[in-house]
Design a protein around this motif. Structure first.
Motif, PDB file in Angstrom:
ATOM      1  N   SER A 297      21.691 -52.532  48.545  1.00  0.00           N
ATOM      2  CA  SER A 297      20.665 -53.534  48.279  1.00  0.00           C
ATOM      3  C   SER A 297      19.899 -53.125  47.032  1.00  0.00           C
ATOM      4  O   SER A 297      19.596 -51.942  46.833  1.00  0.00           O
ATOM      5  CB  SER A 297      19.712 -53.678  49.465  1.00  0.00           C
ATOM      6  OG  SER A 297      19.004 -52.473  49.694  1.00  0.00           O
ATOM      7  N   PHE A 298      19.602 -54.094  46.205  1.00  0.00           N
ATOM      8  CA  PHE A 298      18.842 -53.887  44.960  1.00  0.00           C
ATOM      9  C   PHE A 298      17.838 -55.022  44.919  1.00  0.00           C
ATOM     10  O   PHE A 298      18.100 -56.087  44.368  1.00  0.00           O
ATOM     11  CB  PHE A 298      19.807 -53.921  43.775  1.00  0.00           C
ATOM     12  CG  PHE A 298      19.177 -53.666  42.428  1.00  0.00           C
ATOM     13  CD1 PHE A 298      18.373 -52.560  42.201  1.00  0.00           C
ATOM     14  CD2 PHE A 298      19.411 -54.542  41.371  1.00  0.00           C
ATOM     15  CE1 PHE A 298      17.811 -52.336  40.953  1.00  0.00           C
ATOM     16  CE2 PHE A 298      18.863 -54.315  40.115  1.00  0.00           C
ATOM     17  CZ  PHE A 298      18.055 -53.208  39.907  1.00  0.00           C
ATOM     18  N   LEU A 299      16.688 -54.791  45.568  1.00  0.00           N
ATOM     19  CA  LEU A 299      15.775 -55.879  45.888  1.00  0.00           C
ATOM     20  C   LEU A 299      14.318 -55.524  45.624  1.00  0.00           C
ATOM     21  O   LEU A 299      13.925 -54.364  45.747  1.00  0.00           O
ATOM     22  CB  LEU A 299      15.892 -56.233  47.388  1.00  0.00           C
ATOM     23  CG  LEU A 299      17.203 -56.828  47.887  1.00  0.00           C
ATOM     24  CD1 LEU A 299      17.249 -56.780  49.410  1.00  0.00           C
ATOM     25  CD2 LEU A 299      17.353 -58.265  47.399  1.00  0.00           C
TER      26      LEU A 299
ATOM     27  N   ALA B 130      14.246 -50.835  42.854  1.00  0.00           N
ATOM     28  CA  ALA B 130      14.232 -52.061  42.052  1.00  0.00           C
ATOM     29  C   ALA B 130      13.912 -51.797  40.587  1.00  0.00           C
ATOM     30  O   ALA B 130      14.142 -52.660  39.739  1.00  0.00           O
ATOM     31  CB  ALA B 130      13.220 -53.048  42.625  1.00  0.00           C
TER      32      ALA B 130
ATOM     33  N   LEU C 177      21.722 -47.792  38.524  1.00  0.00           N
ATOM     34  CA  LEU C 177      22.279 -48.525  39.663  1.00  0.00           C
ATOM     35  C   LEU C 177      23.786 -48.307  39.749  1.00  0.00           C
ATOM     36  O   LEU C 177      24.336 -48.156  40.853  1.00  0.00           O
ATOM     37  CB  LEU C 177      21.951 -50.010  39.542  1.00  0.00           C
ATOM     38  CG  LEU C 177      22.484 -50.910  40.653  1.00  0.00           C
ATOM     39  CD1 LEU C 177      21.965 -50.466  42.021  1.00  0.00           C
ATOM     40  CD2 LEU C 177      22.119 -52.372  40.391  1.00  0.00           C
TER      41      LEU C 177
ATOM     42  N   LEU D  14      26.930 -55.937  47.410  1.00  0.00           N
ATOM     43  CA  LEU D  14      25.595 -55.731  46.865  1.00  0.00           C
ATOM     44  C   LEU D  14      24.732 -56.957  47.152  1.00  0.00           C
ATOM     45  O   LEU D  14      25.119 -58.083  46.853  1.00  0.00           O
ATOM     46  CB  LEU D  14      25.670 -55.499  45.350  1.00  0.00           C
ATOM     47  CG  LEU D  14      24.349 -55.388  44.590  1.00  0.00           C
ATOM     48  CD1 LEU D  14      23.531 -54.204  45.085  1.00  0.00           C
ATOM     49  CD2 LEU D  14      24.609 -55.270  43.090  1.00  0.00           C
TER      50      LEU D  14
ATOM     51  N   THR E  62      21.124 -58.642  46.212  1.00  0.00           N
ATOM     52  CA  THR E  62      20.102 -58.541  45.178  1.00  0.00           C
ATOM     53  C   THR E  62      19.280 -59.825  45.159  1.00  0.00           C
ATOM     54  O   THR E  62      19.380 -60.661  46.073  1.00  0.00           O
ATOM     55  CB  THR E  62      20.741 -58.233  43.810  1.00  0.00           C
ATOM     56  OG1 THR E  62      19.714 -57.931  42.860  1.00  0.00           O
ATOM     57  CG2 THR E  62      21.590 -59.384  43.313  1.00  0.00           C
ATOM     58  N   CYS E  63      18.449 -59.992  44.138  1.00  0.00           N
ATOM     59  CA  CYS E  63      17.599 -61.172  44.022  1.00  0.00           C
ATOM     60  C   CYS E  63      17.579 -61.616  42.564  1.00  0.00           C
ATOM     61  O   CYS E  63      17.963 -60.858  41.663  1.00  0.00           O
ATOM     62  CB  CYS E  63      16.188 -60.884  44.527  1.00  0.00           C
ATOM     63  SG  CYS E  63      15.417 -59.438  43.789  1.00  0.00           S
TER      64      CYS E  63
ATOM     65  N   LEU F  97      16.372 -59.533  39.521  1.00  0.00           N
ATOM     66  CA  LEU F  97      17.150 -58.321  39.242  1.00  0.00           C
ATOM     67  C   LEU F  97      18.629 -58.619  39.013  1.00  0.00           C
ATOM     68  O   LEU F  97      19.438 -57.702  38.871  1.00  0.00           O
ATOM     69  CB  LEU F  97      17.015 -57.334  40.412  1.00  0.00           C
ATOM     70  CG  LEU F  97      15.586 -56.943  40.816  1.00  0.00           C
ATOM     71  CD1 LEU F  97      15.624 -55.998  42.016  1.00  0.00           C
ATOM     72  CD2 LEU F  97      14.844 -56.309  39.664  1.00  0.00           C
ATOM     73  N   LEU F  98      18.984 -59.902  38.962  1.00  0.00           N
ATOM     74  CA  LEU F  98      20.393 -60.285  38.957  1.00  0.00           C
ATOM     75  C   LEU F  98      21.134 -59.784  37.725  1.00  0.00           C
ATOM     76  O   LEU F  98      22.272 -59.322  37.821  1.00  0.00           O
ATOM     77  CB  LEU F  98      20.520 -61.806  39.082  1.00  0.00           C
ATOM     78  CG  LEU F  98      21.946 -62.358  39.175  1.00  0.00           C
ATOM     79  CD1 LEU F  98      22.694 -61.746  40.355  1.00  0.00           C
ATOM     80  CD2 LEU F  98      21.913 -63.890  39.294  1.00  0.00           C
TER      81      LEU F  98
ATOM     82  N   ALA G  85      21.885 -56.208  38.134  1.00  0.00           N
ATOM     83  CA  ALA G  85      22.833 -56.062  39.236  1.00  0.00           C
ATOM     84  C   ALA G  85      24.256 -56.417  38.809  1.00  0.00           C
ATOM     85  O   ALA G  85      25.221 -55.719  39.158  1.00  0.00           O
ATOM     86  CB  ALA G  85      22.404 -56.933  40.412  1.00  0.00           C
TER      87      ALA G  85
END
Length: 582
Positions: A87-89, A114, A121, A133, A135-136, A139-140, A143
């Motif tokens: 997760s990268f949130l 984040a 990453l 993965l 993400t949001c 941060l896309l 990512a």
């Protein structure tokens, strides 16, 4: 000499080792507060959007069904290392349900900071061998770049919705599945078989892979078992429940055990365990904010009648610098502050206490390698500057630089701890695991002293760091990582990075650089070029805010180890001569 928790603290109950974290959190049979449609564990501090506990349980169930179908993962088949999800949130009210859905399938959740750059990453995705993965939108771009380098196809990247206040308005989601879409799909899928774990399986199965620099070197994956998280949750609850029963929240918070600020990054062990698991297990409501901004922070305290602020020292310093703004908000609901991740100076704590005399200002100490809290102060036993007393289930020793055990109070040595939340070790790093975990004891790399407090209880005081890690606003910076990056610059022949004291951030990185023969220009120009080299490739908290100083030679031992302590001492002496109070 072995140190123990205060006798007044109840002993730690038996920690289960046959259940995953998700069952511990979502099944009342394991001692958690009753699940209810009237209690809402996670609430967005910007929009007020929330889920009840029964809704959270359903979302976890439906999401786990969808993940099983989407990835071909099944609860009782394969190793957890075949089911690694990254997760990268930014903080969301969906992050913990996502983690618990992964655990429902006996998979591993590896949360990434984040603030990471694409290169950072990429390292975590590659090292963890993550298959997917989450993400949001904000941060896309990072990512996508990192996932491409790590070999994760775009079809394996999923978006988690964020409030429009964070996104700046509605955003197109074409080309990516969202978490909510997966949950909707899961509603029509058949139920999953329950996890069938044998005795001890929870103690040897990794639940979270969190990245830490450990006692030295580059970031390493810390293997945190299901039992580790469960144990520290039980340790903290056992330690705190006695005084919390006497401090029932005020006003709108009476239905909750506490109303807690959920501002710290959910990717960091501090927020991941202490706020997100401990708080919700015992019946807190967590008010989730995606990032720190002083006005939204104060507005959320006022709006949701937050009673407990779980923060870090830089936030306290920001508050003290904005007293006029604080005075414009109703903070009367606040009863306690808990701070960790970096030491809180006694003078700063005293200043905050002077501003809010009724607040209980507590401090704790912990590490990723202990699944967070090792020691904490009690409201009845606060000693500013101290990190409090050991939690139940922990034992501690102090070891001198010569390797001898320290047998008296007020004598510094490396803090070494043992307890049920000490982790399994570092992923694919046998050398670092052996150096850090020895004979059942975890070497923290922190220099500490044990002192008898005003109430004749033993308090842990962290006085220095033996390890090389720099902590910027509670976030870890490994000198070796920055040194390796600096050496890629054509103007750098050799270098060393140390942390220097900073009032706002706690510490900031400073580079001592030996210029290469090809370095052209004056020192100011070269220094700016070197700092930009870091800023172009590293997260903001790793930037060289402490500056660049040019030296003739980097001090090293005969074996080639950089003697960073000499550079820190040099910096301290220079500051002393300049009249600095830090």
């Amino acid at each position: 000499m072995v140190f123990y928790p205060p006798r007044s603290i109840p002993p730690l109950p038996l920690v289960p080792d046959t259940i995953p974290v998700c069952d511990f959190m979502l099944d009342e049979a394991h001692g958690r507060c009753p699940l209810s449609s009237s209690l809402h564990p996670f609430t967005c501090g910007l929009t007020g959007k929330t889920y009840s506990w029964l809704e959270v349980k359903d979302r976890v169930d439906h999401l786990s069904r969808a993940l099983a179908r989407e990835f071909g993962w099944h609860p009782n088949q394969g190793s957890e290392w075949d089911k690694v999800a990254a997760s990268f949130l930014l903080n969301t009210i969906d992050t913990l349900p996502l983690f618990w859905a992964i655990h429902r399938l006996a998979g591993v959740a590896t949360p990434a900071n984040a603030a990471y750059s694409a290169a950072e990453l990429t390292h975590q995705l590659t090292d963890s061998k993550a298959k997917v993965l989450f993400t949001c939108i904000p941060l896309l771009r990072t990512a996508l770049e990192a996932a491409n380098k790590a070999g994760i196809p775009q079809s394996s990247i999923y978006l988690v919705d964020l409030p429009a206040e964070v996104l700046g308005g509605p955003q197109p989601l074409a080309g990516f599945k969202t978490l909510d879409q997966l949950i909707q799909q899961g509603k029509s899928l058949p139920p999953l078989e329950k996890l069938n774990w044998s005795p001890g399986q929870g103690a040897r199965t990794t639940a979270f892979l969190c990245y830490s620099s450990g006692t030295s070197g580059l970031p390493k994956g810390v293997m945190i078992s299901h039992r580790n998280v469960i144990a520290n949750s039980m340790q903290i609850c056992t330690f705190e429940n006695g005084f919390r029963e006497k401090l029932k929240p005020k006003g709108q918070s009476t239905q909750y055990f506490d109303v807690t600020l959920g501002l710290l990054p959910q990717s960091h062990i501090y927020a991941l365990v202490y706020i997100s698991h401990v708080g919700t297990y015992r019946g807190d409501q967590i008010i989730v904010l995606p990032k720190f901004e002083i006005k939204s922070y104060l507005n959320s305290i006022q709006r949701f009648r937050i009673s407990s602020l779980v923060i870090v020292p830089p936030i306290i310093i920001t508050m003290l610098r904005n007293k006029d703004l604080l005075a414009k908000h109703d903070l009367s609901s606040v009863e306690a502050v808990f701070t960790g991740a970096a030491p809180l100076g006694a003078e700063t704590a005293q200043e905050l206490q002077g501003l809010f005399p009724s607040w209980a200002i507590r401090q704790g100490y912990g590490l990723t390698e202990t699944s967070t809290v090792v020691s904490a102060s009690l409201p009845s036993d606060i000693w500013f500057g101290s990190s409090g007393s050991l939690l139940p289930g922990f034992e501690a020793r102090l070891i001198s630089p010569e390797g001898k055990e320290i047998l008296e109070y007020d004598t510094p040595g490396e803090l070494v701890v043992r307890g049920p939340s000490v982790v399994l070790g570092y992923l694919n790093n046998e050398k670092s695991t052996k150096e850090t975990f020895q004979g059942g004891w975890m070497h923290t790399g922190d220099e500490a002293v044990v002192r008898l407090g005003p109430r004749k209880t033993e308090h842990i005081w962290i006085v220095d760091r033996i390890k090389e890690l720099i902590k910027v606003k509670g976030m870890q910076v490994a000198p070796a990582e920055l040194e390796a990056h600096l050496l890629e610059h054509s103007m750098v022949a050799d270098c060393a990075v140390v942390g220097i004291l900073d009032e706002a951030a706690g510490e900031i990185p400073k580079a001592f650089v030996v210029k290469s023969p090809s370095a052209a220009g004056d020192d100011t120009t070269i220094a700016e070029a070197i700092k930009k080299h870091v800023e172009d490739h590293k997260a903001r908290h790793k930037w060289l805010k402490g500056g660049v100083e040019f030296i003739d030679v980097v001090p090293k031992s005969p074996s080639g180890k950089i003697l960073r302590r000499l550079l820190r001492d040099k910096e301290k002496e220079a500051r002393r001569k300049a009249g600095s109070k830090l």
